[in-house]
Structures are given as structure tokens and as C-alpha cells.
Design a protein around this motif. Structure first.
Motif, PDB file in Angstrom:
ATOM      1  N   THR A  81      27.822   8.943  19.994  1.00 11.30           N
ATOM      2  CA  THR A  81      26.881   9.793  20.712  1.00 11.30           C
ATOM      3  C   THR A  81      27.195   9.886  22.203  1.00 11.30           C
ATOM      4  O   THR A  81      27.472   8.887  22.858  1.00 11.30           O
ATOM      5  N   ARG A  82      27.144  11.107  22.719  1.00 16.93           N
ATOM      6  CA  ARG A  82      27.227  11.305  24.170  1.00 16.93           C
ATOM      7  C   ARG A  82      25.865  10.970  24.775  1.00 16.93           C
ATOM      8  O   ARG A  82      24.816  11.320  24.219  1.00 16.93           O
ATOM      9  N   MET A  83      25.874  10.283  25.910  1.00 20.45           N
ATOM     10  CA  MET A  83      24.621   9.919  26.570  1.00 20.45           C
ATOM     11  C   MET A  83      24.465  10.675  27.891  1.00 20.45           C
ATOM     12  O   MET A  83      25.455  10.935  28.570  1.00 20.45           O
ATOM     13  N   PRO A  84      23.225  11.013  28.262  1.00 16.93           N
ATOM     14  CA  PRO A  84      23.000  11.691  29.545  1.00 16.93           C
ATOM     15  C   PRO A  84      23.531  10.843  30.703  1.00 16.93           C
ATOM     16  O   PRO A  84      23.242   9.644  30.779  1.00 16.93           O
ATOM     17  N   GLU A  85      24.342  11.443  31.545  1.00 20.00           N
ATOM     18  CA  GLU A  85      24.922  10.757  32.699  1.00 20.00           C
ATOM     19  C   GLU A  85      25.696   9.499  32.292  1.00 20.00           C
ATOM     20  O   GLU A  85      25.869   8.577  33.085  1.00 20.00           O
ATOM     21  N   ASN A  86      26.152   9.459  31.036  1.00 21.94           N
ATOM     22  CA  ASN A  86      26.903   8.310  30.508  1.00 21.94           C
ATOM     23  C   ASN A  86      26.111   7.003  30.563  1.00 21.94           C
ATOM     24  O   ASN A  86      26.677   5.922  30.744  1.00 21.94           O
ATOM     25  N   LEU A  87      24.808   7.111  30.375  1.00 20.00           N
ATOM     26  CA  LEU A  87      23.935   5.940  30.394  1.00 20.00           C
ATOM     27  C   LEU A  87      23.006   5.984  29.182  1.00 20.00           C
ATOM     28  O   LEU A  87      22.124   6.841  29.087  1.00 20.00           O
ATOM     29  N   ALA A  88      23.196   5.038  28.257  1.00 21.05           N
ATOM     30  CA  ALA A  88      22.419   5.028  27.016  1.00 21.05           C
ATOM     31  C   ALA A  88      20.932   4.830  27.269  1.00 21.05           C
ATOM     32  O   ALA A  88      20.097   5.264  26.463  1.00 21.05           O
ATOM     33  N   PHE A  89      20.563   4.201  28.382  1.00 21.69           N
ATOM     34  CA  PHE A  89      19.155   3.965  28.675  1.00 21.69           C
ATOM     35  C   PHE A  89      18.393   5.273  28.899  1.00 21.69           C
ATOM     36  O   PHE A  89      17.161   5.285  28.847  1.00 21.69           O
ATOM     37  N   LEU A  90      19.112   6.355  29.154  1.00 22.15           N
ATOM     38  CA  LEU A  90      18.456   7.640  29.364  1.00 22.15           C
ATOM     39  C   LEU A  90      18.157   8.363  28.055  1.00 22.15           C
ATOM     40  O   LEU A  90      17.499   9.402  28.053  1.00 22.15           O
ATOM     41  N   ASP A  91      18.632   7.809  26.945  1.00 20.71           N
ATOM     42  CA  ASP A  91      18.335   8.400  25.635  1.00 20.71           C
ATOM     43  C   ASP A  91      18.405   7.314  24.564  1.00 20.71           C
ATOM     44  O   ASP A  91      19.221   7.367  23.646  1.00 20.71           O
ATOM     45  N   ILE A  92      17.531   6.322  24.681  1.00 20.77           N
ATOM     46  CA  ILE A  92      17.545   5.194  23.757  1.00 20.77           C
ATOM     47  C   ILE A  92      17.321   5.649  22.319  1.00 20.77           C
ATOM     48  O   ILE A  92      17.862   5.062  21.379  1.00 20.77           O
ATOM     49  N   GLY A  93      16.571   6.714  22.122  1.00 27.62           N
ATOM     50  CA  GLY A  93      16.276   7.185  20.775  1.00 27.62           C
ATOM     51  C   GLY A  93      17.319   8.108  20.182  1.00 27.62           C
ATOM     52  O   GLY A  93      17.059   8.769  19.169  1.00 27.62           O
TER      53      GLY A  93
ATOM     54  N   GLY B 166      29.166   2.221  26.294  1.00 25.55           N
ATOM     55  CA  GLY B 166      28.803   1.391  27.434  1.00 25.55           C
ATOM     56  C   GLY B 166      28.394   2.233  28.631  1.00 25.55           C
ATOM     57  O   GLY B 166      28.708   3.425  28.728  1.00 25.55           O
ATOM     58  N   GLY B 167      27.718   1.614  29.574  1.00 21.94           N
ATOM     59  CA  GLY B 167      27.230   2.312  30.752  1.00 21.94           C
ATOM     60  C   GLY B 167      28.346   2.818  31.649  1.00 21.94           C
ATOM     61  O   GLY B 167      29.316   2.113  31.922  1.00 21.94           O
ATOM     62  N   LYS B 168      28.221   4.069  32.074  1.00 23.30           N
ATOM     63  CA  LYS B 168      29.175   4.719  32.975  1.00 23.30           C
ATOM     64  C   LYS B 168      30.582   4.786  32.386  1.00 23.30           C
ATOM     65  O   LYS B 168      31.571   4.709  33.111  1.00 23.30           O
ATOM     66  N   VAL B 169      30.644   4.920  31.065  1.00 23.55           N
ATOM     67  CA  VAL B 169      31.923   5.101  30.374  1.00 23.55           C
ATOM     68  C   VAL B 169      31.841   6.393  29.565  1.00 23.55           C
ATOM     69  O   VAL B 169      30.866   6.612  28.830  1.00 23.55           O
ATOM     70  N   GLU B 170      32.843   7.241  29.684  1.00 31.85           N
ATOM     71  CA  GLU B 170      32.889   8.474  28.905  1.00 31.85           C
ATOM     72  C   GLU B 170      32.849   8.145  27.414  1.00 31.85           C
ATOM     73  O   GLU B 170      33.601   7.290  26.945  1.00 31.85           O
ATOM     74  N   TYR B 171      31.946   8.790  26.686  1.00 29.73           N
ATOM     75  CA  TYR B 171      31.718   8.382  25.293  1.00 29.73           C
ATOM     76  C   TYR B 171      32.954   8.514  24.419  1.00 29.73           C
ATOM     77  O   TYR B 171      33.163   7.726  23.498  1.00 29.73           O
ATOM     78  N   THR B 172      33.822   9.463  24.716  1.00 35.85           N
ATOM     79  CA  THR B 172      35.035   9.627  23.903  1.00 35.85           C
ATOM     80  C   THR B 172      36.011   8.461  24.086  1.00 35.85           C
ATOM     81  O   THR B 172      36.963   8.339  23.305  1.00 35.85           O
ATOM     82  N   ALA B 173      35.780   7.596  25.069  1.00 34.87           N
ATOM     83  CA  ALA B 173      36.636   6.422  25.259  1.00 34.87           C
ATOM     84  C   ALA B 173      36.555   5.476  24.066  1.00 34.87           C
ATOM     85  O   ALA B 173      37.432   4.616  23.889  1.00 34.87           O
ATOM     86  N   TYR B 174      35.524   5.628  23.233  1.00 36.54           N
ATOM     87  CA  TYR B 174      35.362   4.761  22.067  1.00 36.54           C
ATOM     88  C   TYR B 174      35.903   5.403  20.791  1.00 36.54           C
ATOM     89  O   TYR B 174      35.735   4.856  19.696  1.00 36.54           O
TER      90      TYR B 174
ATOM     91  N   ASN C 191      30.452   8.680  39.117  1.00 36.98           N
ATOM     92  CA  ASN C 191      31.554   7.725  39.234  1.00 36.98           C
ATOM     93  C   ASN C 191      31.625   6.902  37.949  1.00 36.98           C
ATOM     94  O   ASN C 191      31.055   5.810  37.851  1.00 36.98           O
ATOM     95  N   TYR C 192      32.308   7.431  36.939  1.00 32.82           N
ATOM     96  CA  TYR C 192      32.353   6.759  35.640  1.00 32.82           C
ATOM     97  C   TYR C 192      33.799   6.613  35.161  1.00 32.82           C
ATOM     98  O   TYR C 192      34.724   7.219  35.703  1.00 32.82           O
ATOM     99  N   TYR C 193      33.968   5.777  34.130  1.00 32.27           N
ATOM    100  CA  TYR C 193      35.298   5.532  33.579  1.00 32.27           C
ATOM    101  C   TYR C 193      35.612   6.593  32.524  1.00 32.27           C
ATOM    102  O   TYR C 193      34.835   6.803  31.589  1.00 32.27           O
ATOM    103  N   LYS C 194      36.754   7.226  32.681  1.00 22.78           N
ATOM    104  CA  LYS C 194      37.156   8.301  31.778  1.00 22.78           C
ATOM    105  C   LYS C 194      38.037   7.778  30.647  1.00 22.78           C
ATOM    106  O   LYS C 194      38.730   6.764  30.789  1.00 22.78           O
TER     107      LYS C 194
END
Length: 260
Positions: A109-121, A84-92, A37-40
Motif C-alpha cells: 500500500t502507498r501511504m499519504p506522504e509516505n507515512l503509514a500513521f496518516l492512513d492506519i486503516g 516504513g516511514g518516509k520510504v517510497e512504498y515501491t522500495a518494498y 525528504n524521503y528514501y526512494k
């Protein structure tokens, strides 16, 4: 009786193990439902911004978009951006286009499950993507900015050469202490933002390095740093999405120029 006790204990252990397994499976399913459930991205607004500017976008790899100024002789710096969290990366992409038009090489950068905390590095190694760029900044929106701050802090604590000269926060805050570093920090948020937790934001100022700058965009909101509509709980904007992105790019350009 002893045999019965052993059997009883074995059954208890099995029940506990099964219960833990069910909890883990249930948590994994709940998290997957949550992340779906994320923002496209608002492709209409992004296309309008793209048509106005002069920048090229390349697929660096399956998880990264690279935005490059058409005139490479005017490149000012590089920016690695955490969404941002739960936002599709292409929105930026809209903001990245605007920044590239102003002379910045931008890595989105695309993040796993649209959450940067899952790939901080995720920012590791990007400083070598464009050899002509010697100055790099980390940036992030909302929880992406928090994750970017954690990454920067980890680099400081590791004792390695810092690949970034500073961090740009969009409607975000720092949770790790960077006050003793010589990093630069730029913080931007909208005056009508109803999503950011201002208590966390104000408390985070104690972690800012001494070379920190703050801007408040009049009439801006949390959601308009990207192009994905207005997220739940946000305030009422008095400027358009494109106007906020344009102002944000101008502020970043002016701030980077201050270091030259």
C-alpha cells in the motif's frame, strides 16, 4: 473608556487569531518539507530480484500494488504490507516479489506522504481481494509495523471479526497490548540495526501475544528489509540487500508453515 476597552479586546483577539493561523500555516509548510525528504526505491536492486523470481505484479488501484504467484494453486496466504516511514512504498517490491514466488499474495500500500500513521486503516477490505486466500497476515517495516499493530489493536477492540490471523514485524515493535489475543506474531530484525530503538522494542514484548516468534538476521540492518539504500544512522551490514530480503522471505515462509 468602555469603547476603548472593547476595541482593545477586539484587536487582541484578531492578533491571537492571526498568530494561530500563521502557526498552523508554518507547521503545514514544515511538515510538507519534512515529508518530501524521503528514501526512494532502488530500482536496480528491485529489477534484479524481479528477474530471479516467478511472480506477477498488478496495479490494483492508484495506491496499491498486488503481487501474485504465477502458480495460483500454490497460494499459501495473503500479506498486507505497510511500508516504513518516509520510504517510497515501491522500495518494498523486492521483498514482495520474493514472498509471491514462495506462494504469498502480497498487497503493498502507498501511504499519504509516505507515512503509514496518516492512513492506519489502509488494510481494511483487502481480505476480499483474492477470494482463494482464506488466511491473511498484516505486516510492516519500522513505523509501518507500529501502524499495523495499532490497526490490529483497533480491530480487536471493535469486537468485529478479526480479518487477520497475525502480524509480521520487520525491525519494528508493538505499542498496543495484544497479549490476550490468539493472534500469531513474528518479529524479525537485523543484528547490525542501528536505527530501531531497542528500548521500545524490548518494552513492546510485553504486548506480544503468547504465540510469538523472534528471529535475528545475522549481519542484517534496518534498511535492508526494503530496497532504498542505507538510511542515515543505520549500521554496517555484513550481508547484501538481496541476501537479507531472501532470508526474510524464507523466515516468513517457514513461520507461516508452522501454523498449518
Amino acid at each position: 473608556m468602555k469603547t476603548s476597552n472593547k476595541v482593545s479586546k477586539t484587536k487582541i483577539i484578531k492578533y491571537i487569531s492571526l498568530a494561530l493561523l500563521l502557526i498552523i500555516i508554518g507547521s503545514a509548510i514544515a511538515f510538507k518539507i519534512y515529508s518530501l525528504n524521503y528514501y526512494k526505491a532502488d530500482t536496480t536492486t528491485i529489477s534484479e530480484i524481479e528477474a530471479q523470481g516467478k511472480a506477477a505484479v498488478l496495479d490494483y488501484d492508484d495506491d496499491t500494488l498486488l503481487f501474485i504467484p504465477q502458480d495460483k494453486d500454490l497460494v499459501k496466504a495473503g500479506i498486507v504490507f505497510y511500508p516504513g516511514g518516509k520510504v517510497e512504498y515501491t522500495a518494498y517490491s523486492g521483498l514482495m516479489y520474493e514472498l509471491a514466488e514462495r506462494g504469498f499474495v502480497c498487497i503493498l500500500t502507498r501511504m499519504p506522504e509516505n507515512l503509514a500513521f496518516l492512513d492506519i486503516g489502509a488494510a481494511s477490505g483487502y481480505g476480499d481481494v483474492i477470494s482463494e486466500v482464506s488466511t491473511w497476515y498484516m505486516a510492516g517495516h519500522s513505523l509501518g509495523g507500529v501502524a499495523a499493530g495499532i490497526y490490529i489493536s483497533e480491530q480487536v477492540q471493535s469486537g468485529n471479526d478479526m480479518p487477520y490471523d497475525g502480524i509480521i514485524l520487520l525491525a519494528s515493535y508493538i505499542t498496543k497490548d495484544l497479549s490476550e489475543t490468539d493472534l500469531r506474531l513474528l518479529s524479525i530484525y537485523g543484528s547490525n540495526d542501528s536505527v530501531i530503538k531497542m528500548e521500545n522494542y524490548e518494552n513492546g514484548k510485553s504486548n506480544w501475544p503468547s504465540d510469538a516468534t523472534e528471529y535475528v538476521i545475522d549481519g542484517g540492518i534496518h534498511s535492508y528489509f526494503g530496497c532504498y539504500g542505507i538510511q542515515s544512522g543505520d549500521g554496517e551490514p555484513s550481508i547484501t540487500n538481496i541476501e537479507q530480503i531472501d532470508q526474510t522471505a524464507d523466515i516468513i515462509e517457514e513461520w507461516v508453515a508452522m501454523s498449518e
